[in-house]
Design an enzyme around this catalytic site. Structure first.
Site, PDB file in Angstrom:
ATOM      1  N   THR A   7      13.605   6.594  12.214  1.00 45.77           N
ATOM      2  CA  THR A   7      14.035   5.443  11.466  1.00 45.77           C
ATOM      3  C   THR A   7      15.373   4.573  12.809  1.00 45.77           C
ATOM      4  O   THR A   7      15.691   5.612  13.237  1.00 45.77           O
ATOM      5  CB  THR A   7      14.840   5.847  10.027  1.00 45.77           C
ATOM      6  N   ASN A   9      18.214   3.194  10.911  1.00 48.49           N
ATOM      7  CA  ASN A   9      18.980   2.929  10.126  1.00 48.49           C
ATOM      8  C   ASN A   9      20.070   4.364   9.899  1.00 48.49           C
ATOM      9  O   ASN A   9      19.331   5.522   9.608  1.00 48.49           O
ATOM     10  CB  ASN A   9      17.973   2.964   8.422  1.00 48.49           C
ATOM     11  N   LYS A  12      20.487   6.355   6.916  1.00 52.47           N
ATOM     12  CA  LYS A  12      19.033   7.196   6.431  1.00 52.47           C
ATOM     13  C   LYS A  12      19.517   8.824   7.517  1.00 52.47           C
ATOM     14  O   LYS A  12      19.596  10.053   6.806  1.00 52.47           O
ATOM     15  CB  LYS A  12      18.512   6.728   6.736  1.00 52.47           C
ATOM     16  N   ASP A  66      10.841   5.675   3.597  1.00 51.06           N
ATOM     17  CA  ASP A  66      10.305   3.882   3.149  1.00 51.06           C
ATOM     18  C   ASP A  66      11.537   4.290   1.726  1.00 51.06           C
ATOM     19  O   ASP A  66      10.527   4.583   0.883  1.00 51.06           O
ATOM     20  CB  ASP A  66       9.321   4.075   2.988  1.00 51.06           C
TER      21      ASP A  66
HETATM   22  P1  ITT Z   1      14.187   1.798   9.161  1.00 48.89           P
HETATM   23  O1  ITT Z   1      12.667   1.148   8.612  1.00 48.89           O
HETATM   24  O2  ITT Z   1      14.462   2.071  10.789  1.00 48.89           O
HETATM   25  O3  ITT Z   1      13.433   3.006   7.682  1.00 48.89           O
HETATM   26  P2  ITT Z   1      15.638   0.292   6.778  1.00 48.89           P
HETATM   27  O4  ITT Z   1      17.024   0.348   6.716  1.00 48.89           O
HETATM   28  O5  ITT Z   1      15.227  -1.294   7.977  1.00 48.89           O
HETATM   29  O6  ITT Z   1      15.422   1.387   8.402  1.00 48.89           O
HETATM   30  P3  ITT Z   1      13.597   0.481   4.594  1.00 48.89           P
HETATM   31  O7  ITT Z   1      12.033  -0.398   5.339  1.00 48.89           O
HETATM   32  O8  ITT Z   1      12.867   1.493   4.001  1.00 48.89           O
HETATM   33  O9  ITT Z   1      14.934   1.181   5.976  1.00 48.89           O
HETATM   34  O10 ITT Z   1      14.746  -0.410   4.030  1.00 48.89           O
HETATM   35  C1  ITT Z   1      15.479   0.718   2.745  1.00 48.89           C
HETATM   36  C2  ITT Z   1      16.698  -0.625   2.605  1.00 48.89           C
HETATM   37  O11 ITT Z   1      16.479  -0.747   1.572  1.00 48.89           O
HETATM   38  C3  ITT Z   1      17.916  -0.175   3.328  1.00 48.89           C
HETATM   39  O12 ITT Z   1      17.980  -1.522   4.038  1.00 48.89           O
HETATM   40  C4  ITT Z   1      18.727  -0.967   1.930  1.00 48.89           C
HETATM   41  O13 ITT Z   1      18.845  -2.259   2.130  1.00 48.89           O
HETATM   42  C5  ITT Z   1      17.861  -0.003   1.201  1.00 48.89           C
HETATM   43  N1  ITT Z   1      18.157   1.077   1.595  1.00 48.89           N
HETATM   44  C6  ITT Z   1      17.442   2.309   0.281  1.00 48.89           C
HETATM   45  N2  ITT Z   1      18.285   3.579   0.317  1.00 48.89           N
HETATM   46  C7  ITT Z   1      19.538   3.199  -0.044  1.00 48.89           C
HETATM   47  C8  ITT Z   1      20.662   3.820  -0.845  1.00 48.89           C
HETATM   48  O14 ITT Z   1      20.597   5.473  -0.187  1.00 48.89           O
HETATM   49  N3  ITT Z   1      21.620   3.477  -1.400  1.00 48.89           N
HETATM   50  C9  ITT Z   1      21.504   1.935  -0.531  1.00 48.89           C
HETATM   51  N4  ITT Z   1      21.048   1.461   0.132  1.00 48.89           N
HETATM   52  C10 ITT Z   1      19.317   1.543  -0.001  1.00 48.89           C
END
Ligand code: ITT
Length: 211
Positions: A7, A9, A12, A66
């Protein structure tokens, strides 16, 4: 055992690292961003696509997450589009002023303005890939509702506007460990952590024999 966290993020990475700390395995953060086209139609498909892309590059056990926020009164949006909700034509684009997270929150609050049905849930699907042929999934869900305005500074993403069921506070107002206890990601990770614990020695065995 080394485990790659697939990831970009940082929120995360922080949460998953905290929740797997007790397993005593080496968690690897990717050095470079790998462009993954998240073309799946579900959290599960996208978790698989991310795990596969990173596994192909690094060749070590890989864990991908995801996740997103599902709002039933908005046809399930932001859903799998949660991270780039601000940029979707659906519901009207939102300009990014400070951060994408803030633009996402602003758009969601705009769409829910005056709405009585503010129910929502977070969902996470985690894919643990040990080889291209062997991978497993775990999912976690956290129900709650969308607050009228953002509060708190902990966590990331939509945390400042999400009140878990039974709470008046938003997740961003809770201590990190409390988020881990009740969050979608916490639930999914706990289901998998038993498995990772059990297989960490067999992975060492395989690696020793493949060298
Ligand atoms: P990676 O794909 O690199 O893991 P990303 O942020 O793009 O990073 P996702 O496509 O899974 O990951 O999108 C997840 C989004 O959902 C994240 O950017 C947040 O906006 C939201 N999200 C997921 N989990 C969350 C949490 O625990 N608290 C708040 N928002 C969350």
């Amino acid at each position: 055992m080394k485990l790659l966290l697939a990831t970009q993020n940082r929120g995360k990475i922080e949460e998953i690292s905290r929740m797997l700390r007790h397993l005593n395995i080496e968690l690897i953060k990717p050095e470079e961003e790998i462009e993954v086209e998240e073309s799946g139609k579900s959290f599960m498909e996208n978790a698989y696509l991310k795990a596969l892309a990173y596994f192909k590059r690094y060749g070590i056990p890989t864990l991908a997450d995801d996740s997103g926020l599902v709002v039933p009164s908005l046809e399930g949006y932001p859903g799998i589009y949660s991270s780039r909700f601000y940029s979707l034509d659906w519901g009207g684009k939102e300009e990014v002023q400070n951060s994408k997270d803030q633009a996402n929150i602003k758009k969601l609050l705009r769409l829910l303005e005056g709405s009585k049905d503010r129910r929502a849930y977070f969902k996470a699907v985690i894919c643990l890939m040990l080889s291209e042929e062997f991978y497993i999934f775990a999912e976690g869900v956290c129900h709650g509702e969308i607050a009228e305005s953002p509060r708190g500074s902990a966590g990331f993403g939509y945390d400042p506007i999400f009140k878990p069921l039974g709470y008046e506070k938003t997740i961003a107002e809770l201590p990190p460990e409390e988020k881990d206890d009740l969050s979608h990601r916490g639930k999914a990770i706990r289901k998998l952590s038993h498995f990772i614990e059990k297989c960490k020695h067999s992975i060492f065995y395989q690696r020793a024999h493949s060298n």
